[in-house]
Write a protein that holds these residues in place. Structure first.
Motif, short mmCIF file in Angstrom:
data_model
loop_
_atom_site.label_atom_id
_atom_site.label_comp_id
_atom_site.label_asym_id
_atom_site.label_seq_id
_atom_site.Cartn_x
_atom_site.Cartn_y
_atom_site.Cartn_z
N LEU A 547 46.15 -2.65 74.62
CA LEU A 547 44.85 -2.61 75.27
C LEU A 547 44.14 -1.28 75.07
O LEU A 547 44.74 -0.25 75.08
N THR A 548 42.89 -1.37 74.93
CA THR A 548 42.11 -0.14 74.93
C THR A 548 41.44 -0.08 76.27
O THR A 548 42.09 0.08 77.26
N SER A 549 40.14 -0.27 76.35
CA SER A 549 39.52 -0.13 77.64
C SER A 549 39.25 -1.46 78.26
O SER A 549 39.22 -2.47 77.59
N MET A 550 39.02 -1.46 79.54
CA MET A 550 38.80 -2.70 80.27
C MET A 550 37.39 -2.68 80.83
O MET A 550 36.86 -1.66 81.21
N GLU A 551 36.79 -3.85 80.90
CA GLU A 551 35.42 -3.93 81.37
C GLU A 551 35.26 -5.06 82.38
O GLU A 551 35.99 -6.03 82.38
N THR A 552 34.25 -4.93 83.23
CA THR A 552 33.89 -6.02 84.12
C THR A 552 32.48 -6.49 83.87
O THR A 552 32.11 -7.57 84.29
N SER A 553 31.67 -5.69 83.18
CA SER A 553 30.29 -6.08 82.99
C SER A 553 30.19 -7.23 82.01
O SER A 553 31.09 -7.51 81.26
N GLN A 554 29.05 -7.92 81.98
CA GLN A 554 28.86 -9.03 81.07
C GLN A 554 28.15 -8.61 79.80
O GLN A 554 27.87 -9.41 78.94
N GLY A 1031 32.74 -13.83 74.46
CA GLY A 1031 31.91 -13.67 75.65
C GLY A 1031 32.46 -14.23 76.94
O GLY A 1031 31.68 -14.59 77.84
N LEU A 1032 33.79 -14.29 77.07
CA LEU A 1032 34.39 -14.70 78.35
C LEU A 1032 34.62 -13.43 79.16
O LEU A 1032 35.69 -12.84 79.14
N TYR A 1033 33.62 -13.01 79.91
CA TYR A 1033 33.69 -11.73 80.60
C TYR A 1033 34.18 -11.91 82.04
O TYR A 1033 34.53 -13.01 82.48
N ALA A 1034 34.20 -10.82 82.77
CA ALA A 1034 34.74 -10.81 84.12
C ALA A 1034 33.74 -11.42 85.10
O ALA A 1034 32.63 -11.84 84.73
N LEU A 1035 34.16 -11.47 86.36
CA LEU A 1035 33.35 -11.95 87.48
C LEU A 1035 33.07 -13.45 87.39
O LEU A 1035 31.99 -13.93 87.75
N GLN A 1036 34.06 -14.19 86.89
CA GLN A 1036 33.92 -15.64 86.87
C GLN A 1036 35.28 -16.29 86.98
O GLN A 1036 36.31 -15.67 86.74
N TRP A 1037 35.27 -17.54 87.38
CA TRP A 1037 36.49 -18.33 87.48
C TRP A 1037 36.66 -19.19 86.25
O TRP A 1037 35.67 -19.72 85.71
N ILE A 1038 37.89 -19.30 85.79
CA ILE A 1038 38.22 -20.31 84.78
C ILE A 1038 38.71 -21.54 85.52
O ILE A 1038 39.75 -21.49 86.19
N VAL A 1039 37.98 -22.63 85.45
CA VAL A 1039 38.32 -23.83 86.22
C VAL A 1039 38.92 -24.93 85.34
O VAL A 1039 39.62 -25.81 85.85
N GLU A 1040 38.67 -24.87 84.03
CA GLU A 1040 39.24 -25.86 83.12
C GLU A 1040 39.53 -25.22 81.77
O GLU A 1040 38.77 -24.35 81.31
#
Length: 1115
Positions: A547-554, A1031-1040
């Protein structure tokens, strides 16, 4: 989105490689057929060219050499249709691991693989399978470097500014522009000319063909300058040569590629082309100038002059800046192309240079070096760091020798120690380091938790070594160290273990103690065994991801970042008798031959003397208050690091400082209380520095209160040694009576230099209700809490304790995190300090010491039952009774509430229920909580007491009988409560570079969970990963996933472990704002295996388990 180097180039000057033909001329050529091309000619040419131009979507899976990890768009074009070869820029092909796809004009997408990137010039090649293109008719674009001339009308065809196809017009204005300089610590082209035109290209057009009206590529677009419309093009002479080698090496009748060697020679010298006037000023004799003019093509304007020489290279101490090159092997050389041709044809052979230095003619004999031998093709990945031999590119930038041990990405372990990017490691664990193999050898001898010194230098301060203390990861935050090696036949980088199986680092033991660090470090040069005894002290920061850096923004960021630590099973505790001194085992080993009685007597004498010194230190402070002297031995400074691979629960930083207070100290266990803005999550490395004794030891997070802003961290008292354990003590807690307005308290804390500081203050508000809004990225925020406010304090960064005049702790002066928002899109993290009443800490502490009825946790090798906390998962806020009366609250209830609490005169109202809680769908926003079990409720503590009372009774089903006032009506409800532990999040999964966890309380506090079984929550994403690329970024749920519901982590694991490498996956997500989305992404198990990290309470360690990798599949 644009290519990172393109964007950089748009800020400065962008462009990259070139070689100029001999007949270079600055004059405008006379009119000829190319300059009078018609619109029909251009239409025909573009109809042929456009189908052969592709959009390249590249993902740099790791930071390497000059490039950061990230995802970007660029352009390429087909130059060999039969063999499937695409030409583009070097900074697109990347020097390190890359995954790429090409999209043709008809939207057909195919994978492409790198087969060559030039070590110096800005061009490289991808290969693809020609048979994969089924629905498009296209032809390769011929290369015609000889057609480039000043005044030539050109078109740049490519993916400009992210558009699939754009066509920009221009006219070649210069063929002899200096190679542009992009950045001082990144890729720069040199020893070549560039072309220039006013075509105004932007990001994404890197690698575009520069064509003439005949449809021939005359140059390769490389960069642009944002301050003007200038674009910079790379000449194609050396590109043609490289392509010919690739074509000879690849027989079109075979399907498999084999690595092709393209000879490239170097003297590790950078030349610039200077005009004759400048060379005369440098000392060139007029006779030499006349000779050169006569021997050179008509119109030659200058000569090649040495600009820089790389230390340790073939020309080091032979050539100097300012030397004017006259001849190579007896031939007059004034052009880069001719010089490079000669060098490439003379690899590993001697060459004679005739130069003039300050008017003196000199002859220098040098040996041409293989350029590929100083271009790294492997790297070490350890704790998220990427380390490899220093490349020629960076050696030239930094003026260091090629091959030194270079830190491209510090990862967690090194960054936590303070090692920056671009550092050169010179010494590690007492051993000089000049090659990567030496670093690996030293690393293999270290145990988990070992603390060893490291010395490095940087190009910013090259003349002084800096020394830091590196802590080897104790927990399994990252995979074991691996070596990645480039394989040009497949286009992949293959990984293998960097350490032998018998290495201590790969064993399960952890060194948990800090004593003896210095002695063990010194002994590491002579005794391997002592090196295994080093203490753990973990690291910090980006990105990243391997891993390098981690992000939460979209936002789709193309460069990192990045962007750190580990525990294992091992003996956590030594008895005090074993610690003969602060130097522990080392001193004990040195004293084995002494008589036991004499040794013990000497030790007692020394301990008593030292103990008197420490005990007298507080008394020596003449102006210190009684409270300060009493409380100082109980204070602890925290330094907390969070590995970027495990930034869970919305934690907003990787590095925290704060002050805690020891609330329990015995022979077998020490406990420190601290605010949750210092210890935010349990997935962290905690180091404790004691005010009473100069020692730093690791701590383990054992309890995070689900509501109140505090955590409990355990330490091993035996790690302090007998002296330290005697000096350090626990504070006396005074939960009752509670503080009242006007009470005098003493605020005591620690400065960063571990100096106790205190002042007397007055309580202005002992029951101020907090109202902290949710952050953009939901994280812990204090709710349902009353805090203490003072008239004066030491500012928003000073934490400590509030005591009475005798030094008894009445509250923790803790830090709270909040986010200030400016407008709709701007926010800024802030913190403030308030007093946290000690009663809630005292209640939990009593249960831990006396033995709770919750799940067991291993603390210092002793299993202890940990308390469970029953809470009402409802966010409440107070409303004045005067306001409540306006909502229709009866006078009887107003009087009852005033009688219960004449000071507060308030009623609690419901702000919202946590999604998934037992109170959800029962309580509504705006409800007034009047009573529980017929007892009036006026503050948050009343509700806490009611919840605790449920644990005593066995016949209540955990439900509260609540009296609620709702829309003018008084109703009775049975509302369920929830039982929570103090472990926090204990499981996380990394899938395709996304950090996935169960929704944490801060997310559930938003009051919404997806209807599709709630789903798993994406907390972070990694730069250079598939989720970054698609483009699967943070602040979302994976539901399927592929139509299968993923309501929890177990279901998610069952679905994802069936997915194969290279398989496209359909993912359904729901954002925090409730917006659903369906996207597809391609799984990459080669660089991004699926793994999970889980806390094991039986061993008190975080364990990493591979769920699915390319060559193995774990159940």
């Amino acid at each position: 989105m644009g290519d990172p180097l393109e964007r950089l180039g748009s800020e400065e000057a962008v462009g990259m490689e070139s070689c100029l033909k001999e007949e270079l001329c600055m004059e405008i050529d006379p009119p000829f057929r190319e300059n009078v091309a018609t619109a029909e000619d251009w239409r025909k040419a573009l109809n042929t060219v456009v189908p052969a131009v592709v959009v390249l979507r590249t993902t740099a899976c790791r930071a390497f050499d000059t490039e950061a990890a990230g995802a970007s768009y660029a352009t390429g074009f087909v130059v060999d249709k039969r063999r499937g070869i695409i030409l583009t820029n070097r900074h697109v092909v990347k020097p390190g691991p890359v995954v790429a796809e090409a999209m043709f004009v008809n939207r057909e997408e195919i994978p492409v693989y790198p087969i060559y990137r030039d070590p110096v010039h800005d061009f490289g090649f991808f290969r693809y399978d020609p048979a994969a293109i089924q629905f498009l008719s296209y032809e390769e674009i011929p290369l015609a470097p000889e057609a480039a001339c000043v005044g030539l009308e050109i078109r740049v065809v490519g993916n400009d500014s992210g558009e699939k196809v754009s066509i920009l017009a221009g006219t070649l204005a210069r063929l002899d522009r200096d190679a542009p300089h992009y950045k001082k610590d990144g890729y720069n082209d040199f020893n070549t000319f560039y072309m220039q035109a006013a075509s105004g290209t932007k990001g994404g057009s890197s690698g575009s063909p520069v064509i003439d009206w005949k449809g021939r590529a005359v140059a390769l677009n490389a960069g642009s300058k944002s301050s003007s419309a200038s674009a910079f093009f790379l000449p194609l002479e050396r590109v043609v040569r490289a392509l010919q080698f690739l074509q000879k090496g690849k027989d079109s009748s075979t399907s498999n590629w084999e690595a092709v060697s393209i000879p490239r020679g170097t003297l590790q010298v950078t030349f610039l082309h200077k005009g004759f006037d400048e060379t005369r000023r440098l000392g060139l004799h007029s006779e030499t100038e006349q000779m050169v003019r006569h021997a050179s093509p008509l119109g030659e304007t200058g000569m090649l002059v040495v600009d820089s020489v790389v230390p340790g290279g073939p020309a080091h101490k032979q050539l100097e800046p300012g030397d004017v090159l006259v001849r190579m092997n007896g031939e007059v050389i004034t052009q880069f192309l001719k010089m490079e041709t000669l060098l490439d044809d003379s690899v590993d052979q001697p060459i004679e240079l005739q130069i003039e230095r300050g008017g003196t003619s000199l002859t220098v004999n040098l040996r041409v070096q293989d350029l590929h031998s100083i271009t790294p093709d492997y790297f070490l990945e350890v704790s998220g760091a990427v380390i490899h031999p220093l490349s020629y590119q960076q050696a030239r930038n930094f003026r260091f020798n090629c091959g030194l041990v270079y830190v491209t990405e510090p990862g967690y372990m090194l960054f936590r120690a303070g090692v920056p990017r671009h550092a050169i490691i010179k010494k590690f664990a007492g051993e000089e380091i000049s090659r990567l193999e030496e670093l690996i050898s030293v690393l293999s001898k270290l145990s988990r938790g070992a603390r060893v010194p490291l010395e490095y230098i940087s190009y910013m301060d090259r003349h002084r070594r800096k020394s830091v203390l590196v802590t080897v990861d104790r927990h399994e935050w990252y995979a074991p160290p691996q070596i990645y090696t480039r394989d040009d036949s497949t286009g992949l980088w293959t990984a293998k273990p960097a350490l032998p199986p018998e290495s201590v680092l790969l064993s399960a033991g952890i060194n948990h103690h800090g004593e003896g660090l210095l002695n063990q470090t010194v002994a590491s040069n002579t005794c391997e065994a002592s090196m295994m005894e080093h203490l753990h002290h973990d690291n910090n920061h980006e990105l990243a991801d391997g891993l390098t850096s981690m992000e939460t923004s979209q936002e789709n960021v193309s460069e990192e970042t990045q962007a750190r630590d580990e525990p294992d099973v091992g003996t956590k505790k030594r008895r005090i008798e074993e610690d003969s001194s602060a130097n522990g085992i080392v001193i004990a080993d040195c004293s084995l031959n002494e008589p036991t009685e004499e040794k013990l007597e000497n030790m007692r004498t020394m301990q008593n003397a030292v103990l008197r010194d420490y005990q007298g230190a507080a008394a020596a402070a003449a102006n210190a208050s009684i409270a300060e002297r009493v409380i100082e031995p109980t204070l602890v400074m925290f330094e907390v690091h969070v590995p970027p691979s495990c930034m869970l629960d919305g934690v907003h930083s990787q590095h925290f400082f704060g002050t805690g207070v020891i609330v329990h100290h015995s022979q077998f266990m020490g406990l420190v209380a601290v605010d949750k803005n210092t210890v935010a999550i349990s997935v962290s490395d905690v180091m404790l520095s004691f005010a009473a004794f100069p020692m730093e030891i690791p701590g383990e997070v054992i309890f995070l209160h689900p509501v109140h802003n505090y955590a409990l961290v355990a330490y091993d008292p035996s790690a302090l040694g007998p002296i330290g354990s005697s000096v350090v003590r626990a504070a006396e807690l005074l939960p009752e009576p509670t503080l009242r307005r006007g009470d005098s308290v003493c605020l005591v804390g620690l400065s960063r230099s571990l100096q106790a500081t205190s002042r007397k203050s007055i309580v202005t508000n002992p029951c101020a209700a907090l109202n902290i809004g949710s952050a953009d990225c939901p994280r812990y925020r204090a709710t349902n809490m009353e805090v203490i406010e003072l008239d004066t304090d030491f500012g928003s960064t000073f934490s400590g304790v509030l005591t009475d005049e005798h030094g008894r702790v009445q509250a923790i002066w803790g830090s709270f995190s909040t986010q200030l928002k400016f407008g709709c899109s701007t926010s800024e993290d802030h913190q403030f300090v308030r007093g946290i009443p000690i009663y809630t800490i005292s209640q939990v502490l009593d249960k831990i010491i006396s033995g709770a009825n919750g799940p067991s946790l291993l603390i210092n090798d002793i299993k202890r039952p940990m308390p469970l906390v029953r809470i009402l998962e409802v966010e409440l806020y107070p409303t004045l009774l005067s306001k409540a009366r306006s909502f229709g609250l009866s006078n009887d209830w107003v009087q009852a509430l005033v009688k219960k609490d004449p000071i507060r005169r308030q009623v609690l109202r419901v702000k919202g229920c946590l999604a998934g809680s037992k109170a959800e769908n029962l309580l509504e926003q705006g409800d007034m909580v009047l009573a529980i079990n017929k007892e009036p409720i006026t503050c948050f503590r009343d509700i806490e007491n009611a919840c605790q009372a449920l644990d005593i009774c066995d016949d209540n089903d955990g439900k509260l009988n609540m009296t609620i006032f709702r829309q003018g009506c008084e109703i009775e409800l049975l509302v369920g409560t929830d039982v929570r532990d103090g472990n926090g999040t204990t499981r996380v999964i990394n899938w395709c570079g996304s950090i996935v966890q169960d929704p944490h309380p801060a997310v559930r506090a938003l009051g919404f969970l997806p209807e599709e079984g709630h789903g798993v929550y994406v907390a972070r994403w990694c730069h250079g990963s598939p989720v970054h690329r698609y483009g699967l970024y943070a602040l979302q749920w994976i539901v399927e996933v592929n139509g299968k519901l993923t309501p929890n982590l177990d279901a998610f694991v069952e679905v994802t472990k069936e997915l194969e490498h290279g398989e496209f996956v359909r993912v359904r997500t729901v954002h925090l704002n409730g917006k659903p989305r369906v996207l597809t992404l391609k799984q990459d198990l080669h660089y991004w295996p699926t793994w999970e990290l889980r806390f094991d309470p039986e061993t008190a360690t975080w364990r990493r388990r591979t769920i699915k990798a390319l060559d193995s599949c774990a159940a």
